[in-house]
Scaffold this active site. Sequence first.
Site, PDB file in Angstrom:
ATOM      1  N   THR A   1       0.823  -1.219   0.011  1.00 55.27           N
ATOM      2  CA  THR A   1      -0.147   0.020  -0.052  1.00 55.27           C
ATOM      3  C   THR A   1       0.995   1.139   0.020  1.00 55.27           C
ATOM      4  O   THR A   1       2.070   0.966   0.389  1.00 55.27           O
ATOM      5  CB  THR A   1      -0.825  -0.075   1.148  1.00 55.27           C
ATOM      6  OG1 THR A   1      -0.095   0.139   2.323  1.00 55.27           O
ATOM      7  CG2 THR A   1      -1.773  -1.275   1.488  1.00 55.27           C
ATOM      8  N   GLU A   2      -0.083   2.401  -0.050  1.00 56.46           N
ATOM      9  CA  GLU A   2       0.850   3.641   0.067  1.00 56.46           C
ATOM     10  C   GLU A   2       1.605   3.682   1.318  1.00 56.46           C
ATOM     11  O   GLU A   2       0.752   3.243   2.275  1.00 56.46           O
ATOM     12  CB  GLU A   2      -0.127   4.764  -0.297  1.00 56.46           C
ATOM     13  CG  GLU A   2       0.294   6.158  -0.491  1.00 56.46           C
ATOM     14  CD  GLU A   2      -0.739   6.993  -0.787  1.00 56.46           C
ATOM     15  OE1 GLU A   2      -0.401   8.359  -0.447  1.00 56.46           O
ATOM     16  OE2 GLU A   2      -2.117   6.533  -0.889  1.00 56.46           O
TER      17      GLU A   2
ATOM     18  N   ASP B   1      -5.979   0.357   5.582  1.00 53.97           N
ATOM     19  CA  ASP B   1      -6.444  -0.777   6.063  1.00 53.97           C
ATOM     20  C   ASP B   1      -7.774  -1.152   5.429  1.00 53.97           C
ATOM     21  O   ASP B   1      -8.500  -1.743   6.472  1.00 53.97           O
ATOM     22  CB  ASP B   1      -6.557  -0.782   7.604  1.00 53.97           C
ATOM     23  CG  ASP B   1      -5.133  -0.976   8.220  1.00 53.97           C
ATOM     24  OD1 ASP B   1      -4.102  -0.682   7.593  1.00 53.97           O
ATOM     25  OD2 ASP B   1      -4.917  -0.902   9.292  1.00 53.97           O
TER      26      ASP B   1
END
EC number: 2.7.11.1
Length: 1800
Positions: free
Chosen positions: A227-228, A294
Amino acid sequence: MATDSGDPASTEDSEKPDGISFENRVPQVAATLTVEARLKEKNSTFSASGETVERKRFFRKSVEMTEDDKVAESSPKDERIKAAMNIPRVDKLPSNVLRGGQEVKYEQCSKSTSEISKDCFKEKNEKEMEEEAEMKAVATSPSGRFLKFDIELGRGAFKTVYKGLDTETWVEVAWCELQDRKLTKAEQQRFKEEAEMLKGLQHPNIVRFYDSWESILKGKKCIVLVTELMTSGTLKTYLKRFKVMKPKVLRSWCRQILKGLQFLHTRTPPIIHRDLKCDNIFITGPTGSVKIGDLGLATLMRTSFAKSVIGTPEFMAPEMYEEHYDESVDVYAFGMCMLEMATSEYPYSECQNAAQIYRKVTSGIKPASFNKVTDPEVKEIIEGCIRQNKSERLSIRDLLNHAFFAEDTGLRVELAEEDDCSNSSLALRLWVEDPKKLKGKHKDNEAIEFSFNLETDTPEEVAYEMVKSGFFHESDSKAVAKSIRDRVTPIKKTREKKPAGCLEERRDSQCKSMGNVFPQPQNTTLPLAPAQQTGAECEETEVDQHVRQQLLQRKPQQHCSSVTGDNLSEAGAASVIHSDTSSQPSVAYSSNQTMGSQMVSNIPQAEVNVPGQIYSSQQLVGHYQQVSGLQKHSKLTQPQILPLVQGQSTVLPVHVLGPTVVSQPQVSPLTVQKVPQIKPVSQPVGAEQQAALLKPDLVRSLNQDVATTKENVSSPDNPSGNGKQDRIKQRRASCPRPEKGTKFQLTVLQVSTSGDNMVECQLETHNNKMVTFKFDVDGDAPEDIADYMVEDNFVLESEKEKFVEELRAIVGQAQEILHVHFATERATGVDSITVDSNSSQTGSSEQVQINSTSTQTSNESAPQSSPVGRWRFCINQTIRNRETQSPPSLQHSMSAVPGRHPLPSPKNTSNKEISRDTLLTIENNPCHRALFTSKSEHKDVVDGKISECASVETKQPAILYQVEDNRQIMAPVTNSSSYSTTSVRAVPAECEGLTKQASIFIPVYPCHQTASQADALMSHPGESTQTSGNSLTTLAFDQKPQTLSVQQPAMDAEFISQEGETTVNTEASSPKTVIPTQTPGLEPTTLQPTTVLESDGERPPKLEFADNRIKTLDEKLRNLLYQEHSISSIYPESQKDTQSIDSPFSSSAEDTLSCPVTEVIAISHCGIKDSPVQSPNFQQTGSKLLSNVAASQPANISVFKRDLNVITSVPSELCLHEMSSDASLPGDPEAYPAAVSSGGAIHLQTGGGYFGLSFTCPSLKNPISKKSWTRKLKSWAYRLRQSTSFFKRSKVRQVETEEMRSAIAPDPIPLTRESTADTRALNRCKAMSGSFQRGRFQVITIPQQQSAKMTSFGIEHISVFSETNHSSEEAFIKTAKSQLVEIEPATQNPKTSFSYEKLQALQETCKENKGVPKQGDNFLSFSAACETDVSSVTPEKEFEETSATGSSMQSGSELLLKEREILTAGKQPSSDSEFSASLAGSGKSVAKTGPESNQCLPHHEEQAYAQTQSSLFYSPSSPMSSDDESEIEDEDLKVELQRLREKHIQEVVNLQTQQNKELQELYERLRSIKDSKTQSTEIPLPPASPRRPRSFKSKLRSRPQSLTHVDNGIVATGKSCLINELENPLCVESNAASCQQSPASKKGMFTDDLHKLVDDWTKEAVGNSLIKPSLNQLKQSQHKLETENWNKVSENTPSTMGYTSTWISSLSQIRGAVPTSLPQGLSLPSFPGPLSSYGMPHVCQYNAVAGAGYPVQWVGISGTTQQSVVIPAQSGGPFQPGMNMQAFPTSSVQNPATIPPGPK
């Protein structure tokens, strides 16, 4: 330190600019410490001066390189490394690339390059080597794009986060490793799908999700997410660090969170975070932006951990614990996040563990920190987010529109004067607070004062004017408009909340402007106004919207009314009132029952008189309070509402409530005023205007598919927009309708031109859900559909107005399309009714459906609502019925009838549709026109024209009396009060025209149906002539009863179908006669004889009134025309049923068959009296319903007679109770326009089909399964209705729906009324057995019971009207009366109590999938009462209805009740035999049923019944329909049925699959319950299958209530069996299944009083000591298991069928076991004593669940008679009540003893 700052900066930066690497950023910021430090490190060997130069070069190079290459980052280091240590560049690259600025840390020691020496270089080398070790990629992604470094950024319970690098963009990423999940294949697949979906999400406030895959780490499987990378930590860490968050920061961050959530929720499908909390909200330091992260974890965590571990308890909404949640859980979590941000305190920090939090959350206790919030605005927002009821929470859109989160535009808008809430014009002041935020130049102290009209002005227009005036620069116009909108929106919301004060003037102005234009189409127009007003309304708080939605859900009928109420208050009195009126009669009932109780104190008088009226009165009161100008409104809107009130009160007044009626309208002073004004002025003028205005639209709507018309959508369609089901194929017309400023997109998929007027639309919701739904152009009101959409959160409250507008446009377009289509069709098919009906049935299932829809209208055959879409608009149908109450609907129906009989029939079903049909008819026929006009004028015309009609007609005096009473009540009675009035007037006009030929016919018209019939007669003079003998007589009698609006919708449908079938019309007419009698009773509150049928669920008084009415009607009718008429007038439900039948019958030759089936049923019921006489007629109709219109009509009439007789005996009490409990759904859809037509109370009845299903089967939430299931139910119910007049009233509503769904609608319209009736009967049979009607079956599920009831009543009425059977029928009527009287005492009270309880319980159980069955039980009771005389009809109907509503417990219990009543009423096995014969007839063929019924069916009935049962059992899939109607039905009908069958088979299969799964689970649970039940209740019956016991248990409780209700009508007549059946809708499905479901459906509805009554009745009638304890025990056990058992039972029962919910289970069981259930009913009737209603249901409770193959064993019913009513479908031995019986062994055993030889 430089390194520290550099590191975060680099990561942050890398996140911000997309493809710029860390190094790349560094060169840009060469002056920064980070860069310098890095340079120092890299160039330590160079001299100071040289270093500087070198640095610059390297930086630039590295920048360039980084962008292009991974090597870029290492370039500076490489250079340095080369000079310092000849370390291979490759080695360095990864470290450089990965490490970026971290090198600085290692290089820190070298402060100046001049000091650095080779030693330093060595040290540096060593350090760099270490760095390299750290920065070396320790793993790569399968694609090679992402690298993992051994740098741990964080660690959580389930995951560890490392730093990673995206080699494509050189952006640092987060490499998350989730511990082994041990996911199942399904979970893995789901996660993969979610991951793919998350990859495409790109939003500034959502953490970017790059990739995911499974990996093996340290020998264990793990899931890797890339993810980022968020560099500044989480919101949680921020709060810990800074403790207090500034309001500005809170506002900004909360707004960003909301934007991110809105983005997620508007995806298709919507993405629900499910674990939103401050730990999952990340901050990007440099920009201060906030991102939600998340995303993929909630699903992963959910799959492998206990529920308590999933999510964070403090942030979990209550519904998360049940795992039934939607997007609102994220709103709840957002509220908790905002609370934590505002207080820096963790929510529920006062709790020590999750259990304490759970208790507080689920009990609605707010966190202690909530009281610490200081800012009142913030506190209000938090409170709106964390409400326990998810429907009351604010929506993301509401929050974003909240002034608190409004972005600062630098402008400020305030009120220049106080808002008095009365003036639509606001005085506002605008000034510039921050000129820097504006592009133009402004004076800081300059304030602009201006006026803003809430009604007409838009912020954009005002801003544009300011720009033109030079106050602002053009580029600032958007900011100005936004500032104005943000200020005006809350004002609109507050006004909506206080509509009385704020909207009075607005309403007045609207009333004048819109009311004048739309008063005539008040129904439609007002809905438009509400839609328009919805704009403001939609802006009301989510809570208000949800409250409204809940109210609507509670009462589908009330849907409209509650909406109208809200709309009224929010938008305009006129619009609100209009929608109310249109839906009020039905709404009034449902609303009064559901809401009525709430508003009882407010309108006790109205409630006492008529539940419907109560609501209308309340609404009126509200309107008055809201607007002093409401008086004007009252003229326009009040006519409708008042008609409701009037109709309701009038219904009572006719017999006892004449004065009451008057006083009722006076319940609220405004109401009274409105009555006079509306009556003479508003109604006459408005009605005429409506006729004039609506005729074209109506005709179009009738003839046009609900394609994509915008024009007609406005008034004609709205009221009746609910009628059609989605079953009908719709011509696809791509008509995307993105609404202005709305987030939803409405697209027309197809418009059906096959006669059903169905339009299939696809809605992309604000949260990116795709909802596909079908609706009837004429039968479904856009407002109703919108209400349902809002209720289901498919459309936001704020978007409702636009949604309605778009729907109206679609309706208008569809109507135009259909108008053209039908114009040609009519030219070719109206004259050739038979042919047309055949082609309609065969070629156009849509047409058939249309007919069904029209039938539905009056019947509230909202079973459509059951299609899981709801989008189908099951609910809408209910609403539509409500709307139809309004005069415009009536007019529409009337006008449509003449021109488009084939189509109007279905449309007629929906009140609005009926109105349109009527309008069409009026256009085509002067008489009709007059009728329509009179209808519109309702009161004036009613007084004058009804009198005329009465004089014209033979039974003039009775009719006059009734009509006059009904005049007041009639409009209200009709689904649309205006409509009913119009109907009455129209009847007189028609009376004059058709007096000689069809004077009776015209009287029929006084109600909606009456008008329709008259139109049909007019349309088909030849046919009307044929039936004129019987028809006229019938009509005359019907007319008055018809005046009771209750039957008008059905009549309208019939009229439409009558075009080709005058006989059917006559049939309908005779019941209609009953209707006027019941007109007072039509109102749920009024239990007048006319309303008896419809009121039977409403109130005991209705029964009494019905008795009086029966007597007076008998005398009057005998004097005037036929003694039979009184009976028919007594039971409008019969008429309704007949109408229902008519519509289907006229469908085609097969329709004709349907009619015979109905007749057969009626004959069976009346077999004792009229069975011989009817036999020939019946046979005739069976053989050639179309050709023998006259002959068929007599048969139908005789059937009606029987039905009436039955009704006479049982209806008073049964009907009353049924109406009471069902909110007039069971008895008279028209009589209880609000209850029956509207969704609320009727929701129980027809709502069963529509809302009932919808609510009844929460498990049916699956749109597909629900829809297919509903369709099946509807089909079966339809067949039931067709085969049995017994369910006539319900049938009207349901049959109309069914017919429309069955593609019977098109042909039935042209066909003679009789033909329509036959078709309907046939359809009923088909619905029972034909899988083609499965889909419809679904729709009709709950309403079916009503339909079945109506059918039985109608059949009885028909019998009564049959000239040949006059004496016999008369005698039968007397018998019925006596029986009714017997039943009445006991039934009345229980039913009354039952009605409200039932309504409430039904509403609750509907949600549980069992509420509907309860209703069904109520209806069953009512039907049983009617069926006393129409035993043959009843069984068939019951079976069919059971079949149709196998899922709908209503039907099951109703069937049981009816069967019992037949036994008791018939007081002879012949009743049983008739029942059997009727069943067999309906199951096998109309012809067969007809002869058997005609033969009194005592002897043949058992065989026929068994056969019918078999056919019915098998026929739920559609065999039954083919069996029943194959002989008589034309090939077209067969083809059509087959097509429909195949059309919905797939949906059914899907639904079954899903349901089977759920049922399997429920089955296991129920099995354990059953086992325990079996142990507790020792019965001779074999143990029922496990699910049976449970549902049996849960249904037991319902059953006692049902028994109580039935007891009232059945106690004396030994209708215990019927009651059992009634109480066991599942039993109806399959005897056992029906029985089981019955209790479930009744469970919620029954009160302790009812239980006591049942017990007492059991004692007295049965004298079985066991039964009494059984009931109590059952009650207790049901109470215990009620909550879980209800759903479980419903689900278990259908497990075999694969239905998800109780409804579904009932349906499935009905499919296979309907015959079984019916045999139960048979056995019950055969046993005069009240065998334990519980016992018998036990027997059949689950036996037939497995399928039609299970023979019905009557062990439960009669321990002695463990005979298996061999229902062919139940090929098996005896019904194995064991499963069900075990649930209540005692009761069922005792009951069996009481009724040993019940089923034959």
